[in-house]
Write an enzyme that holds these catalytic residues in place. Sequence first.
Site, PDB file in Angstrom:
ATOM      1  N   VAL A 269      23.401   7.889 -27.759  1.00 19.06           N
ATOM      2  CA  VAL A 269      21.988   7.530 -27.840  1.00 19.06           C
ATOM      3  C   VAL A 269      21.726   6.269 -27.030  1.00 19.06           C
ATOM      4  O   VAL A 269      22.525   5.337 -27.029  1.00 19.06           O
ATOM      5  CB  VAL A 269      21.585   7.302 -29.310  1.00 19.06           C
ATOM      6  CG1 VAL A 269      20.141   6.837 -29.415  1.00 19.06           C
ATOM      7  CG2 VAL A 269      21.783   8.581 -30.108  1.00 19.06           C
ATOM      8  N   GLU A 293      26.205  15.227 -30.206  1.00 20.53           N
ATOM      9  CA  GLU A 293      25.766  14.851 -31.553  1.00 20.53           C
ATOM     10  C   GLU A 293      24.253  14.924 -31.700  1.00 20.53           C
ATOM     11  O   GLU A 293      23.732  15.406 -32.700  1.00 20.53           O
ATOM     12  CB  GLU A 293      26.143  13.392 -31.843  1.00 20.53           C
ATOM     13  CG  GLU A 293      27.590  13.092 -31.941  1.00 20.53           C
ATOM     14  CD  GLU A 293      27.775  11.595 -32.093  1.00 20.53           C
ATOM     15  OE1 GLU A 293      28.492  11.222 -33.032  1.00 20.53           O
ATOM     16  OE2 GLU A 293      27.205  10.815 -31.322  1.00 20.53           O
ATOM     17  N   GLY A 387      30.199   8.623 -33.144  1.00 19.01           N
ATOM     18  CA  GLY A 387      30.991   9.755 -32.685  1.00 19.01           C
ATOM     19  C   GLY A 387      31.638   9.545 -31.337  1.00 19.01           C
ATOM     20  O   GLY A 387      32.262  10.464 -30.802  1.00 19.01           O
TER      21      GLY A 387
END
Length: 502
Positions: A269, A293, A387
Amino acid sequence: MSGRIRNRQFAAKVVAAEDAAELIKPGDNVGMSGFTGAGYPKAVPAALAKRVATSREIGRPMKVGLWTGASTAPELDGALAEVEGIELRLPYQSDPAVREKINSGRLDYTDIHLSHVAQRVWQGIYGELDVAVVEISGITPDGDLIPSSSVGNNKTWLEQADRVILEVNSWQSADLDGMHDIYYGTALPPHRRPIPLTHPSDRIGVPHLKCPADKVIAVVETESPDRNAPFTPPDETSRQIAAHVLDFLDLEVRSGRLPRELLPLQSGVGNVANTVLAGLQDGPFEGLTAYTEVIQDGMLQLIESGTLTMASATAFSLSPTAVERFNRDTAAYRDKIVLRPQEISNHPEVVRRLGCLAMNGIVEADIYGNINSTHVMGSRIQNGIGGSGDFARNAYVSIFVTPSLAKSGAVSTIVPMVSHVDHTEHDVDVIVTEQGLADLRGLSPKMRAELIIERCAHPDFRPALRDYFERAQQSSYGLHTPHLLDEALSWHQSFIQHGTMR
């Protein structure tokens, strides 16, 4: 029964959020839904925070263990942290109030690879899961639970919790039904079987979550939006980093190491990642897929243009504008997006087998390629590893991106030695800053150092890094990975004492 609760057993359990919060006991471990600000419960955590605050005022402090999929939102993490209501937080957080409590020593936090959480909960590592508070978008007539905008660890929470509270959120699009793929085939050793997933589009499970009605102690109806933070428009630094990554991918294709449609994309992100995704829109690549993810704005745009044919993830992380577009046209995305439990979306063996191209952000990198993605100056947690480790160690190509400077130029993100290690040099293939790209594959430590300094470090810090490396080669204890141990972290100490690494 309301339009979203189509089962009489569950409809009979509808209560107010305040009543549901009363069913959570002091000291309970509570597994809540939520992943990157999507699909988290909105009403019960707020009511629980008020209850905790009231208990404190009358001299009866109350805390709970808080387990989630990943980050949630201020009205969950922040609200409970502000009233000192969290005993232990796992596996990831991004809330300023939680971060302040952790770094001041008033809240315990365990930072975990996201693919490991479900397994450890099944093992009982963190103790018993007392309550699950899970947001869903609806309940079918047969009593199946329709997931909302994230899946995360919800399957595990519903299976492992002694008691379950459901939030049925009618803000979530009803057309989410059918987008999810919940796989119930995982098990602990020695009973594990191969996960039958060979392409990001594969559906190997069922569209709904399962939970016995007699385990559900309350159902709360809500109509509240997810937290959707706007993304900052890409600046020149982000565009330069994205250009280097896109040039690298193009070179890999022309060299025959990647197919023209690349391999499944994974993107962390952030604005840099979004800028790279936006660049793919105009690049020479077509027929792309993603096994990741989180689906961000850039990935949604790639789907809309047809550049990305399929995206597999565990959650959304969209800006308000993108959310409005997605909720309006959810049905149109349903055959192009699959949302899975994070133990599948982040599964190391699946990531390795699919050959994902991983791209993640960092706090700092050192001249040998070790990565710190979680801690500021070695001891202050920022968010968590999330992750990134699941993908970095198992990716076909593992790429880490960062601007070369931080703190308005006072900090170099390329340093002699990282102050905290999350990803060792062995898991890092490529480092990219706006200055350039260092392909570290096949290089010795000294070769990596020369390349990172010349390609990635900012010119303001490059001479000092060269000087450190040259002197280390003259007087280091050994010359395989030369270091001056009395100076290796001096740049960080300088920032702590003087506010600058210069």
